[in-house]
Design a protein around this motif. Sequence first.
Motif: not given
Length: 145
Positions: A90-100, A106-115
């Motif tokens: 919302q602030n930077t207007r940077k694209p974000i890959d789909p969360m699905a 590689d979504r939701l594969t790294d516990s440290a990133k999730i936290e």
Amino acid sequence: MNRLTRHTNKKCLVVAISTLLLTSVSAANNKVQSLPLSAERIGTQLQRYQAQGAGPFTAAAGQKLWLQDMDGRSCASCHTAKVTDMGMHQNTRKPIDPMAPSITADRLTDSAKIEKWFSRNCNWTFKRDCTPQEKGDALLWLSLQ
């Protein structure tokens, strides 16, 4: 049967068994990789939340949290309500890959990133840390997308 024939038969048997085992392992690995998100990949994280007193987790509660509006902000504000679509910060207007995870492998594969991202995004969206229950619900819902 002479000694040479027995030795050749043993070699053939060893090769056949090895080939069978490699084929089975390869098929099992392909099956796991084809899943949108295997239980193994999120199971450890959900167990951590359970150890903190959370659970049982529900996908419906995760979706509700995702869409929950807090002073004009929600998870969907940046990530979209349809998590198979591209989002935009919302602030930077940077694209974000789909969360699905079915779209972004590689979504939701790294516990440290999730936290890390739960910490940042919960504080930005809800102006507080998310509870282990909320994290588990959201993680479960996302894992099914």
